[in-house]
Design a protein around this motif. Sequence first.
Motif, PDB file in Angstrom:
ATOM      1  N   ASP A 198      41.388 -98.400  76.110  1.00 49.74           N
ATOM      2  CA  ASP A 198      41.335 -98.416  74.652  1.00 49.74           C
ATOM      3  C   ASP A 198      40.232 -98.790  73.931  1.00 49.74           C
ATOM      4  OD1 ASP A 198      44.145 -98.009  74.790  1.00 49.74           O
ATOM      5  OD2 ASP A 198      44.781 -99.890  74.460  1.00 49.74           O
ATOM      6  N   SER A 199      39.146 -98.647  74.643  1.00 49.85           N
ATOM      7  CA  SER A 199      37.722 -98.973  74.074  1.00 49.85           C
ATOM      8  C   SER A 199      36.654 -98.016  74.637  1.00 49.85           C
ATOM      9  CB  SER A 199      37.088-100.485  74.156  1.00 49.85           C
ATOM     10  OG  SER A 199      36.178-100.753  73.330  1.00 49.85           O
ATOM     11  N   PHE A 200      35.400 -98.557  74.534  1.00 46.74           N
ATOM     12  CA  PHE A 200      34.019 -97.858  74.889  1.00 46.74           C
ATOM     13  C   PHE A 200      33.095 -98.877  75.699  1.00 46.74           C
ATOM     14  CE2 PHE A 200      35.751 -95.976  70.875  1.00 46.74           C
ATOM     15  CZ  PHE A 200      35.964 -94.904  71.330  1.00 46.74           C
ATOM     16  N   ARG A 201      32.273 -98.037  76.449  1.00 45.45           N
ATOM     17  CA  ARG A 201      31.386 -98.964  77.172  1.00 45.45           C
ATOM     18  C   ARG A 201      29.873 -98.118  76.824  1.00 45.45           C
ATOM     19  NH1 ARG A 201      31.995-100.870  82.968  1.00 45.45           N
ATOM     20  NH2 ARG A 201      30.266-102.115  82.358  1.00 45.45           N
ATOM     21  N   ILE A 202      28.786 -98.760  76.587  1.00 45.18           N
ATOM     22  CA  ILE A 202      27.585 -97.862  76.206  1.00 45.18           C
ATOM     23  C   ILE A 202      26.914 -97.683  77.548  1.00 45.18           C
ATOM     24  CG2 ILE A 202      25.544 -98.387  74.967  1.00 45.18           C
ATOM     25  CD1 ILE A 202      26.686-101.023  73.536  1.00 45.18           C
ATOM     26  N   SER A 203      26.466 -96.309  77.410  1.00 43.74           N
ATOM     27  CA  SER A 203      25.968 -95.851  78.498  1.00 43.74           C
ATOM     28  C   SER A 203      24.349 -95.457  78.342  1.00 43.74           C
ATOM     29  CB  SER A 203      26.346 -94.480  79.436  1.00 43.74           C
ATOM     30  OG  SER A 203      26.356 -93.483  78.297  1.00 43.74           O
ATOM     31  N   HIS A 204      23.957 -95.261  76.946  1.00 37.81           N
ATOM     32  CA  HIS A 204      22.876 -95.215  76.402  1.00 37.81           C
ATOM     33  C   HIS A 204      22.619 -95.566  75.029  1.00 37.81           C
ATOM     34  CE1 HIS A 204      19.437 -92.745  74.997  1.00 37.81           C
ATOM     35  NE2 HIS A 204      18.858 -92.872  76.031  1.00 37.81           N
ATOM     36  N   LYS A 205      21.576 -96.604  74.716  1.00 37.80           N
ATOM     37  CA  LYS A 205      21.392 -96.698  73.450  1.00 37.80           C
ATOM     38  C   LYS A 205      19.616 -96.737  72.895  1.00 37.80           C
ATOM     39  CE  LYS A 205      21.879-100.709  70.111  1.00 37.80           C
ATOM     40  NZ  LYS A 205      22.374-102.121  69.992  1.00 37.80           N
ATOM     41  N   LYS A 206      19.648 -95.706  71.969  1.00 39.43           N
ATOM     42  CA  LYS A 206      18.421 -95.640  71.366  1.00 39.43           C
ATOM     43  C   LYS A 206      18.212 -96.073  70.093  1.00 39.43           C
ATOM     44  CE  LYS A 206      14.876 -91.795  70.887  1.00 39.43           C
ATOM     45  NZ  LYS A 206      14.738 -90.380  71.113  1.00 39.43           N
ATOM     46  N   VAL A 207      17.248 -97.136  69.781  1.00 36.64           N
ATOM     47  CA  VAL A 207      16.965 -97.670  68.486  1.00 36.64           C
ATOM     48  C   VAL A 207      15.881 -96.972  67.826  1.00 36.64           C
ATOM     49  CG1 VAL A 207      16.876 -99.735  67.213  1.00 36.64           C
ATOM     50  CG2 VAL A 207      18.204 -99.662  69.259  1.00 36.64           C
ATOM     51  N   LEU A 208      15.770 -96.487  66.824  1.00 36.89           N
ATOM     52  CA  LEU A 208      14.933 -96.016  66.194  1.00 36.89           C
ATOM     53  C   LEU A 208      14.573 -96.651  64.876  1.00 36.89           C
ATOM     54  CD1 LEU A 208      15.999 -92.086  66.325  1.00 36.89           C
ATOM     55  CD2 LEU A 208      14.411 -93.098  67.913  1.00 36.89           C
ATOM     56  N   LEU A 209      13.542 -97.589  65.169  1.00 38.26           N
ATOM     57  CA  LEU A 209      13.098 -98.584  63.928  1.00 38.26           C
ATOM     58  C   LEU A 209      12.283 -97.664  62.839  1.00 38.26           C
ATOM     59  CD1 LEU A 209      11.913-101.762  65.915  1.00 38.26           C
ATOM     60  CD2 LEU A 209      13.913-101.461  64.452  1.00 38.26           C
ATOM     61  N   VAL A 210      12.430 -97.975  61.765  1.00 46.43           N
ATOM     62  CA  VAL A 210      11.799 -97.364  60.581  1.00 46.43           C
ATOM     63  C   VAL A 210      10.100 -97.545  60.827  1.00 46.43           C
ATOM     64  CG1 VAL A 210      11.162 -97.122  58.212  1.00 46.43           C
ATOM     65  CG2 VAL A 210      13.620 -97.224  59.038  1.00 46.43           C
ATOM     66  N   ASN A 211       9.980 -98.896  61.312  1.00 47.95           N
ATOM     67  CA  ASN A 211       8.636 -99.304  61.323  1.00 47.95           C
ATOM     68  C   ASN A 211       8.182 -99.512  62.652  1.00 47.95           C
ATOM     69  OD1 ASN A 211      10.192-101.433  62.004  1.00 47.95           O
ATOM     70  ND2 ASN A 211       8.879-103.070  61.448  1.00 47.95           N
ATOM     71  N   ASN A 212       8.553 -98.494  63.773  1.00 40.73           N
ATOM     72  CA  ASN A 212       8.189 -98.476  65.079  1.00 40.73           C
ATOM     73  C   ASN A 212       6.627 -98.150  65.272  1.00 40.73           C
ATOM     74  OD1 ASN A 212       7.942 -95.706  65.009  1.00 40.73           O
ATOM     75  ND2 ASN A 212       9.619 -95.390  66.128  1.00 40.73           N
ATOM     76  N   ASP A 213       5.906 -97.857  64.346  1.00 36.44           N
ATOM     77  CA  ASP A 213       4.395 -97.653  64.466  1.00 36.44           C
ATOM     78  C   ASP A 213       3.826 -98.736  63.503  1.00 36.44           C
ATOM     79  OD1 ASP A 213       5.148 -96.834  61.849  1.00 36.44           O
ATOM     80  OD2 ASP A 213       3.903 -94.874  61.546  1.00 36.44           O
ATOM     81  N   GLU A 214       4.324 -99.897  63.376  1.00 35.48           N
ATOM     82  CA  GLU A 214       3.617-100.814  62.762  1.00 35.48           C
ATOM     83  C   GLU A 214       3.524-102.158  63.761  1.00 35.48           C
ATOM     84  OE1 GLU A 214       2.284-101.089  59.622  1.00 35.48           O
ATOM     85  OE2 GLU A 214       3.013 -98.809  59.477  1.00 35.48           O
ATOM     86  N   LEU A 242      29.612-104.958  77.672  1.00 29.30           N
ATOM     87  CA  LEU A 242      29.870-103.506  76.807  1.00 29.30           C
ATOM     88  C   LEU A 242      29.087-102.416  77.489  1.00 29.30           C
ATOM     89  CD1 LEU A 242      29.496-104.941  73.222  1.00 29.30           C
ATOM     90  CD2 LEU A 242      31.756-104.584  74.427  1.00 29.30           C
ATOM     91  N   TRP A 243      28.208-102.626  78.435  1.00 28.51           N
ATOM     92  CA  TRP A 243      27.253-101.676  78.928  1.00 28.51           C
ATOM     93  C   TRP A 243      28.119-101.205  80.635  1.00 28.51           C
ATOM     94  CZ3 TRP A 243      22.888-100.021  76.642  1.00 28.51           C
ATOM     95  CH2 TRP A 243      22.331-100.760  75.535  1.00 28.51           C
ATOM     96  N   THR A 244      27.593 -99.705  80.600  1.00 29.15           N
ATOM     97  CA  THR A 244      28.044 -99.253  81.920  1.00 29.15           C
ATOM     98  C   THR A 244      26.974 -99.698  83.052  1.00 29.15           C
ATOM     99  OG1 THR A 244      26.797 -97.339  81.585  1.00 29.15           O
ATOM    100  CG2 THR A 244      29.024 -97.319  80.904  1.00 29.15           C
ATOM    101  N   GLU A 245      27.309 -99.408  84.225  1.00 36.49           N
ATOM    102  CA  GLU A 245      26.356 -99.807  85.228  1.00 36.49           C
ATOM    103  C   GLU A 245      24.942 -98.973  85.309  1.00 36.49           C
ATOM    104  OE1 GLU A 245      26.303-102.520  87.197  1.00 36.49           O
ATOM    105  OE2 GLU A 245      28.110-103.006  86.061  1.00 36.49           O
ATOM    106  N   ASP A 246      24.957 -97.694  84.744  1.00 36.30           N
ATOM    107  CA  ASP A 246      24.146 -96.734  84.636  1.00 36.30           C
ATOM    108  C   ASP A 246      23.477 -96.920  83.327  1.00 36.30           C
ATOM    109  OD1 ASP A 246      26.232 -95.545  83.608  1.00 36.30           O
ATOM    110  OD2 ASP A 246      25.707 -93.617  84.044  1.00 36.30           O
ATOM    111  N   ALA A 247      23.249 -97.887  82.635  1.00 31.07           N
ATOM    112  CA  ALA A 247      23.060 -97.921  81.289  1.00 31.07           C
ATOM    113  C   ALA A 247      21.598 -97.838  81.001  1.00 31.07           C
ATOM    114  CB  ALA A 247      23.235 -99.311  80.655  1.00 31.07           C
ATOM    115  N   LEU A 248      21.251 -97.493  79.790  1.00 33.12           N
ATOM    116  CA  LEU A 248      19.630 -97.147  79.583  1.00 33.12           C
ATOM    117  C   LEU A 248      19.582 -97.772  77.896  1.00 33.12           C
ATOM    118  CD1 LEU A 248      16.703 -96.644  80.173  1.00 33.12           C
ATOM    119  CD2 LEU A 248      17.366 -94.357  79.261  1.00 33.12           C
TER     120      LEU A 248
END
Length: 157
Positions: A132-148, A30-36
């Motif tokens: 007819d679809s997409f590929r992911i070039s960037h995905k950022k996950v912001l966890l609620v508890n990212n400081d724990e 699902l990811w592009t070659e330049d994915a992050l």
Amino acid sequence: MSEERSKVESFLYREARLMDENVYDEWLSLWTEDALYWVPCNRDDSDPAREISAIYDDRARLQVRIDRLKSGVAYAQDPKSRMRRLISNIEIEKADNGDLIVSSNFLLVELRRSKQDVFAGRTIHRLRSEGDSFRISHKKVLLVNNDEVIDNLTFLL
């Protein structure tokens, strides 16, 4: 509902199912070659070049991560986590280059070795149209508890 919104929602739900069911190669496709793929820690707007991130992977690192998970020697995933996630509050906007910026909330339940954890957060995808679809070039996950302290974050977010 617009056709584009329906396609975006279907794409996000499919990605979630692939992660939950450990279908690694199909997920990686699902990811592009330049994915992050970025999961910041300590705060949402950190600078990954200057601060530690929980995950900061390009496409090559994603492949290494998948190869390790499939190898049978990823001890932090032996046994594999059982997971299910819910996705909601999907918002879609167009980027200047035609990509879509898709923000959504998630709730992820993980069970491993009789211990259940719940993770919540916001995901920001940059999706590039492909057929007819997409590929992911960037995905950022912001966890609620990212400081724990998080015991085990070796599964796919």
